[in-house]
Design a protein around this motif. Structure first.
Motif, PDB file in Angstrom:
ATOM      1  N   THR A  32      54.965 -10.982  -7.543  1.00  0.00           N
ATOM      2  CA  THR A  32      55.576  -9.846  -6.494  1.00  0.00           C
ATOM      3  C   THR A  32      55.482 -10.524  -4.994  1.00  0.00           C
ATOM      4  O   THR A  32      54.976 -11.646  -5.076  1.00  0.00           O
ATOM      5  N   THR A  33      55.981  -9.769  -4.254  1.00  0.00           N
ATOM      6  CA  THR A  33      56.235 -10.298  -2.953  1.00  0.00           C
ATOM      7  C   THR A  33      55.973  -9.562  -1.827  1.00  0.00           C
ATOM      8  O   THR A  33      55.931  -8.371  -2.191  1.00  0.00           O
ATOM      9  N   PHE A  34      55.956 -10.014  -0.763  1.00  0.00           N
ATOM     10  CA  PHE A  34      55.925  -8.982   0.555  1.00  0.00           C
ATOM     11  C   PHE A  34      57.008  -9.485   1.448  1.00  0.00           C
ATOM     12  O   PHE A  34      57.486 -10.409   1.712  1.00  0.00           O
ATOM     13  N   GLY A  35      57.412  -8.035   1.726  1.00  0.00           N
ATOM     14  CA  GLY A  35      58.676  -7.994   2.559  1.00  0.00           C
ATOM     15  C   GLY A  35      58.473  -7.267   3.778  1.00  0.00           C
ATOM     16  O   GLY A  35      58.747  -6.047   3.856  1.00  0.00           O
ATOM     17  N   PRO A  36      58.231  -7.967   5.039  1.00  0.00           N
ATOM     18  CA  PRO A  36      58.312  -7.095   6.162  1.00  0.00           C
ATOM     19  C   PRO A  36      59.280  -6.568   6.625  1.00  0.00           C
ATOM     20  O   PRO A  36      59.343  -5.678   7.610  1.00  0.00           O
ATOM     21  N   LEU A  37      60.236  -7.080   6.315  1.00  0.00           N
ATOM     22  CA  LEU A  37      61.902  -6.450   6.747  1.00  0.00           C
ATOM     23  C   LEU A  37      62.089  -5.193   5.642  1.00  0.00           C
ATOM     24  O   LEU A  37      63.628  -4.887   5.959  1.00  0.00           O
ATOM     25  N   GLY A  38      61.350  -4.840   4.753  1.00  0.00           N
ATOM     26  CA  GLY A  38      61.770  -4.072   3.676  1.00  0.00           C
ATOM     27  C   GLY A  38      62.089  -2.394   4.403  1.00  0.00           C
ATOM     28  O   GLY A  38      62.356  -1.731   3.818  1.00  0.00           O
ATOM     29  N   LEU A  39      62.028  -2.308   5.766  1.00  0.00           N
ATOM     30  CA  LEU A  39      61.966  -1.092   6.379  1.00  0.00           C
ATOM     31  C   LEU A  39      63.569  -0.992   6.942  1.00  0.00           C
ATOM     32  O   LEU A  39      63.899  -0.203   7.872  1.00  0.00           O
ATOM     33  N   ILE A  40      64.335  -2.096   6.719  1.00  0.00           N
ATOM     34  CA  ILE A  40      65.423  -2.629   7.480  1.00  0.00           C
ATOM     35  C   ILE A  40      66.423  -1.527   7.475  1.00  0.00           C
ATOM     36  O   ILE A  40      67.065  -1.228   7.580  1.00  0.00           O
ATOM     37  N   ALA A  41      66.973  -0.985   7.569  1.00  0.00           N
ATOM     38  CA  ALA A  41      68.210  -0.568   7.605  1.00  0.00           C
ATOM     39  C   ALA A  41      68.270   0.736   7.538  1.00  0.00           C
ATOM     40  O   ALA A  41      68.579   1.416   6.563  1.00  0.00           O
ATOM     41  N   PHE A  42      68.576   1.062   8.782  1.00  0.00           N
ATOM     42  CA  PHE A  42      68.890   2.534   8.972  1.00  0.00           C
ATOM     43  C   PHE A  42      67.824   3.580   8.705  1.00  0.00           C
ATOM     44  O   PHE A  42      68.023   4.632   8.267  1.00  0.00           O
ATOM     45  N   MET A  43      66.626   2.924   8.371  1.00  0.00           N
ATOM     46  CA  MET A  43      65.375   3.606   8.173  1.00  0.00           C
ATOM     47  C   MET A  43      64.568   3.437   9.403  1.00  0.00           C
ATOM     48  O   MET A  43      63.283   3.370   9.214  1.00  0.00           O
ATOM     49  N   VAL A  44      65.161   3.358  10.381  1.00  0.00           N
ATOM     50  CA  VAL A  44      64.445   3.100  11.728  1.00  0.00           C
ATOM     51  C   VAL A  44      63.797   4.386  12.225  1.00  0.00           C
ATOM     52  O   VAL A  44      64.619   5.325  12.240  1.00  0.00           O
ATOM     53  N   ALA A  45      62.464   4.204  12.468  1.00  0.00           N
ATOM     54  CA  ALA A  45      61.696   5.581  12.793  1.00  0.00           C
ATOM     55  C   ALA A  45      61.211   5.167  14.290  1.00  0.00           C
ATOM     56  O   ALA A  45      60.567   4.458  14.436  1.00  0.00           O
ATOM     57  N   GLY A  46      61.814   5.906  15.147  1.00  0.00           N
ATOM     58  CA  GLY A  46      61.694   5.610  16.437  1.00  0.00           C
ATOM     59  C   GLY A  46      62.451   4.625  17.232  1.00  0.00           C
ATOM     60  O   GLY A  46      63.270   3.928  16.568  1.00  0.00           O
ATOM     61  N   CYS A  47      62.222   4.423  18.366  1.00  0.00           N
ATOM     62  CA  CYS A  47      63.282   3.440  19.130  1.00  0.00           C
ATOM     63  C   CYS A  47      62.378   2.004  19.285  1.00  0.00           C
ATOM     64  O   CYS A  47      61.215   2.047  19.383  1.00  0.00           O
ATOM     65  N   SER A  48      63.169   1.117  19.258  1.00  0.00           N
ATOM     66  CA  SER A  48      62.859  -0.416  19.574  1.00  0.00           C
ATOM     67  C   SER A  48      62.636  -0.691  20.972  1.00  0.00           C
ATOM     68  O   SER A  48      63.520  -0.148  21.784  1.00  0.00           O
ATOM     69  N   SER A  49      61.710  -1.118  21.504  1.00  0.00           N
ATOM     70  CA  SER A  49      61.891  -1.706  22.760  1.00  0.00           C
ATOM     71  C   SER A  49      62.168  -3.072  23.035  1.00  0.00           C
ATOM     72  O   SER A  49      62.158  -3.546  24.180  1.00  0.00           O
ATOM     73  N   VAL A  50      62.994  -3.779  21.844  1.00  0.00           N
ATOM     74  CA  VAL A  50      63.707  -4.897  22.004  1.00  0.00           C
ATOM     75  C   VAL A  50      65.049  -4.610  21.946  1.00  0.00           C
ATOM     76  O   VAL A  50      65.752  -4.042  20.904  1.00  0.00           O
ATOM     77  N   ASP A  51      65.814  -4.953  23.024  1.00  0.00           N
ATOM     78  CA  ASP A  51      67.305  -5.028  23.114  1.00  0.00           C
ATOM     79  C   ASP A  51      67.840  -6.277  22.491  1.00  0.00           C
ATOM     80  O   ASP A  51      67.962  -7.139  23.366  1.00  0.00           O
ATOM     81  N   TYR A  52      68.601  -6.389  21.512  1.00  0.00           N
ATOM     82  CA  TYR A  52      69.169  -7.404  20.841  1.00  0.00           C
ATOM     83  C   TYR A  52      70.115  -8.237  21.947  1.00  0.00           C
ATOM     84  O   TYR A  52      70.243  -9.437  22.158  1.00  0.00           O
ATOM     85  N   GLN A  53      70.961  -7.247  22.708  1.00  0.00           N
ATOM     86  CA  GLN A  53      71.847  -7.878  23.504  1.00  0.00           C
ATOM     87  C   GLN A  53      71.341  -8.532  24.682  1.00  0.00           C
ATOM     88  O   GLN A  53      71.925  -9.405  25.238  1.00  0.00           O
ATOM     89  N   LYS A  54      70.241  -8.225  25.079  1.00  0.00           N
ATOM     90  CA  LYS A  54      69.488  -9.017  26.150  1.00  0.00           C
ATOM     91  C   LYS A  54      68.757 -10.252  25.846  1.00  0.00           C
ATOM     92  O   LYS A  54      68.054 -10.890  26.723  1.00  0.00           O
ATOM     93  N   LEU A  55      68.588 -10.227  24.590  1.00  0.00           N
ATOM     94  CA  LEU A  55      67.695 -11.733  24.176  1.00  0.00           C
ATOM     95  C   LEU A  55      68.523 -12.647  24.403  1.00  0.00           C
ATOM     96  O   LEU A  55      69.785 -12.833  24.266  1.00  0.00           O
ATOM     97  N   VAL A  56      67.784 -13.855  24.450  1.00  0.00           N
ATOM     98  CA  VAL A  56      68.238 -15.562  24.993  1.00  0.00           C
ATOM     99  C   VAL A  56      68.550 -15.867  23.290  1.00  0.00           C
ATOM    100  O   VAL A  56      68.113 -15.432  22.311  1.00  0.00           O
ATOM    101  N   THR A  57      69.026 -17.167  23.222  1.00  0.00           N
ATOM    102  CA  THR A  57      69.377 -17.693  22.170  1.00  0.00           C
ATOM    103  C   THR A  57      68.528 -18.792  21.714  1.00  0.00           C
ATOM    104  O   THR A  57      68.169 -19.644  22.675  1.00  0.00           O
ATOM    105  N   GLY A  58      67.950 -18.690  20.674  1.00  0.00           N
ATOM    106  CA  GLY A  58      67.023 -19.979  20.197  1.00  0.00           C
ATOM    107  C   GLY A  58      67.840 -21.006  19.401  1.00  0.00           C
ATOM    108  O   GLY A  58      68.685 -20.984  19.453  1.00  0.00           O
TER     109      GLY A  58
END
Length: 242
Positions: free
Chosen positions: A24-50
């Motif tokens: 079996t596996t572990f998936g920390p992104l398993g909550l992804i999509a549209f099951m977002v509970a609450g607001c994120s404090s990280v704004d993708y548009q403001k992030l720099v590029t790695g």
């Protein structure tokens, strides 16, 4: 028979034969999509590029559940390891090189996979970096002093979401993926949500995330030098026709 799939950040693919695995596996992104509970404090548009470099190998180890696209083992390539660099060398997690770990890619629920940009493997290198941050964090919290987790020491929850967004931006800048107006922001918001924070705060998870001896041996057989064990195993493979 299982398959080892490599998608290089540099843009080539191959498939090799590996050995049969179950896990079996572990998936920390398993909550992804549209099951977002609450607001994120990280704004993708403001992030720099790695910056991403190296190759990405994953070995199929099981069918999976109703999210992601099956259970896989990420296998580091000792000759061309997957490495992520943040633009600010002084920022937490400034350089991240994922180690051997279980993953299901982006853990995108199957009902959402029909939408553009929400393939479980569409942003695979970024997902691997984020998975490793989560796994390392859980082991650090549980008291691990292993050197392989040192790159993640000091990384906070908001940093983990920002790192994923910066890695997605790196893929877009390198033209490894097409720009998308919705998916990167939605994904970054999901991993920065309250649900994700609850996963981040879990304790006692490290032991369940450890790769089994059987799978370590199989990874070494497929890619010699990818682990510190099973050095004498042989691998038989084939290169995908170009």
């Amino acid at each position: 028979m299982a398959f080892l799939v490599n998608r290089s950040v540099k843009g080539f693919m191959r498939i090799d034969a590996a050995s049969v695995l179950t896990r079996t596996t572990f998936g920390p992104l398993g909550l992804i999509a549209f099951m977002v509970a609450g607001c994120s404090s990280v704004d993708y548009q403001k992030l720099v590029t790695g910056q991403l470099s190296g190759s990405l190998f994953v070995m199929w180890v099981g069918e999976g559940s109703n999210s992601g696209d099956g259970n896989f083992l990420f296998v580091p390539d000792p000759r061309d390891p997957l490495i992520f660099h943040r633009s600010d060398p002084g920022s937490p997690g400034s350089t991240i090189q994922p180690g051997l770990m279980y993953t299901d890619g982006g853990s995108i629920p199957k009902i959402a996979q029909v939408f553009k940009g929400l393939s479980p493997w569409g942003y695979a290198p970024a997902y691997m970096v984020h998975d490793w941050v989560f796994i390392a964090h859980h082991c650090i919290v549980d008291g691990s002093t292993e050197n392989r987790f040192d790159q993640v020491r000091g990384v906070e929850f908001d940093d983990s979401a920002a790192i994923l967004g910066e890695a997605i931006k790196a893929l877009i800048k390198a033209r490894q993926v097409a720009p998308d107006d919705v998916a990167p922001s939605a994904i970054t918001a999901a991993v920065g949500s309250a649900v994700a924070k609850n996963l981040w705060d879990e304790k006692g998870a490290c032991q369940s995330l450890q790769v089994s001896a059987k799978d370590i041996a199989a990874a070494e057989a497929a890619i010699p030098g990818s682990t510190t064990k099973a050095r004498n195993l042989r691998a038989f493979g084939f290169r995908r026709p170009s």
